[in-house]
Design an enzyme around this catalytic site. Structure first.
Site, PDB file in Angstrom:
ATOM      1  N   HIS A  25       0.811  -1.216   0.000  1.00 49.55           N
ATOM      2  CA  HIS A  25       0.000   0.000   0.000  1.00 49.55           C
ATOM      3  C   HIS A  25       0.850   1.275   0.000  1.00 49.55           C
ATOM      4  O   HIS A  25       0.317   2.375  -0.191  1.00 49.55           O
ATOM      5  CB  HIS A  25      -0.951   0.007   1.212  1.00 49.55           C
ATOM      6  CG  HIS A  25      -2.306   0.531   0.900  1.00 49.55           C
ATOM      7  ND1 HIS A  25      -2.528   1.540  -0.016  1.00 49.55           N
ATOM      8  CD2 HIS A  25      -3.532   0.195   1.375  1.00 49.55           C
ATOM      9  CE1 HIS A  25      -3.819   1.801  -0.085  1.00 49.55           C
ATOM     10  NE2 HIS A  25      -4.465   0.991   0.745  1.00 49.55           N
ATOM     11  N   ASP A  51      -2.128   2.283  -4.549  1.00 52.18           N
ATOM     12  CA  ASP A  51      -3.373   2.681  -3.898  1.00 52.18           C
ATOM     13  C   ASP A  51      -4.477   1.694  -4.238  1.00 52.18           C
ATOM     14  O   ASP A  51      -4.381   0.924  -5.197  1.00 52.18           O
ATOM     15  CB  ASP A  51      -3.790   4.086  -4.347  1.00 52.18           C
ATOM     16  CG  ASP A  51      -2.848   5.160  -3.833  1.00 52.18           C
ATOM     17  OD1 ASP A  51      -2.266   4.952  -2.741  1.00 52.18           O
ATOM     18  OD2 ASP A  51      -2.683   6.183  -4.514  1.00 52.18           O
TER      19      ASP A  51
END
Length: 436
Positions: free
Chosen positions: A409, A413
């Protein structure tokens, strides 16, 4: 100049290997890329080729030695060098009782073998912190048993006592073929061998990890610590591909010499999606995003004794047939110990088929420094609601499959992962590419 031959790294989590066979002896000529020696790790057996042409002047690690990655195991010199050295040795050693001439390198190797195996002690690994359970020679009932990590793993998994298996390898070494033959003839054991016995039922005594298990655990913890993992799961209708494969598999194998599996379809779709969304193919290195010019797909191959992930380089530029052949070739050579070290390195994205064992889907851990890994779930028929162009709903039997993307992450995204997975889903559900 002499060239050092080093122990290669056969995968990101492999840090050592055992020399199981030298295919050349000291003094033999070797050609570049000619098989030089065989190694065994906890996950793969492989033949290692010579890096250069020349004369094998010295073997530094004998059969049975477990050495760390990048350690020097042999030296290859040029033919002219070896002749000059032999001549000089003949002049200086003839009156002193020393071995001279072209036998020097061979004598060194023989002395190393004698000093290693001439006692009843356990042979140590070639590293300072090696523990007894990592040694190649096991001490059972005062009898030395030579084996590789692979053989010991098979014995442990099948509750076999290595003391009951006759070794046909060098100096009685128990080879993979020996233990597999024993399994075929006698089946798995019912009682674990003494050196591998589990603690008594109800015992609270902790059992230490082996070195390899410890390294794997460390790498998994590091990956989770380094990368904030997130996962997204998509359900893909594979009916179109299932029908195409069923219709074309016989012709495809006859024409191209390779079986038509589902993996080339998934690999091609993944490569196309990675080109369209290169952030998923990128890596986080030293706090910066490193984009890669090629899609190098690591594809997990299950072996009888473990798992290895060879890499299909430049997958985005290959045709469907080329992908199918590359995947089949790498899998076959992984199982026959023919992979080259560079063929298990350099991956930018990984495919792992967790569904092969029947699972719906898995939530995989990323191979550092990659940013994403795709777990392929089980393929099964299910009732599905279909809506036509007029909005009418019907229930039909479709071939459905879960795909789970694990991603870093920091780099990717949720929107990026969704776009990638949507592209993968669209490509697979509406497959319209020629397969050759």
């Amino acid at each position: 100049m002499p060239t050092d031959v080093i122990m290669p790294q056969m995968g990101e989590s492999i840090f050592e290997g055992t020399i199981t066979k030298w295919l050349k002896k000291a003094g033999d000529p070797v050609e570049k890329d000619e098989p030089l020696f065989e190694i065994s790790t906890d996950k793969v057996d492989a033949e290692i080729p010579s890096p250069v042409a020349g004369i094998l002047t010295e073997i530094k690690a004998p059969v049975g030695a477990t050495v760390e990655v990048n350690a020097v195991v042999a030296v290859i010199g040029e033919a002219a060098e070896v002749q000059g050295a032999s001549s000089e040795a003949g002049k200086t050693g003839s009156n002193s009782g020393e071995i001279s001439g072209k036998d020097t390198a061979g004598a060194k190797a023989q002395h190393s073998l004698s000093s290693t195996y001439g006692t009843t002690e356990v042979v140590p690994c070639y590293k300072a912190d090696a523990s007894e359970d990592e040694a190649v020679v096991l001490q059972v009932a005062s009898q030395k048993l030579r084996s590789s990590p692979l053989v010991r793993r098979i014995a442990k998994d099948n509750n076999l006592d290595l003391g009951q298996i006759a070794g046909t390898g060098s100096e009685g070494r128990i080879t993979k073929e020996d233990i597999l033959r024993y399994l075929n003839e006698h089946g798995a054991g019912t009682i674990a061998p003494k050196e591998q016995l589990a603690p008594p039922q109800g015992s609270q005594e902790p059992q230490p990890l082996t070195k390899m298990r410890s390294i794997i655990a460390q790498r998994m913890v590091e990956s989770v610590r380094i990368s904030p993992h997130a996962h997204t799961v998509y359900k893909v209708d594979m009916t179109r591909i299932v029908r195409l494969r069923e219709r074309e598999k016989a012709r495809f194998e006859q024409q191209h010499g390779v079986k038509l599996t589902y993996m080339p379809f998934i690999a091609a779709a993944a490569a196309q999606a990675l080109v369209k969304f290169p952030i998923v193919n990128a890596s986080m290195i030293d706090g910066a995003i490193q984009y890669h010019s090629s899609v190098n797909l690591g594809i997990a191959v299950a072996l009888e004794w473990g798992l290895i992930v060879p890499v299909v380089k430049q997958a985005e530029s290959r045709s469907f047939v080329e992908l199918a052949r590359a995947i089949a070739d790498l899998a076959a050579r992984a199982r026959s110990k023919k992979l080259l070290p560079e063929e298990v390195q350099g991956g930018t994205f990984t495919l792992t088929n967790s569904g092969v064992f029947g699972g719906e889907y898995g939530t995989p851990i990323i191979n550092q420094p990659q940013s994403a890994i795709l777990a392929i779930g089980g393929l099964r028929k299910e009732p599905v609601v279909l809506t036509d162009a007029e909005g009418n709903d019907t229930i039909a039997i479709r071939s459905m499959q879960h795909f789970c993307l694990g991603f870093d992450h920091r780099t990717i995204d949720g929107a990026d992962s969704g776009k990638f997975m949507s592209e993968l889903q669209r490509t697979l559900e509406s497959w319209d590419k020629p397969i050759g």
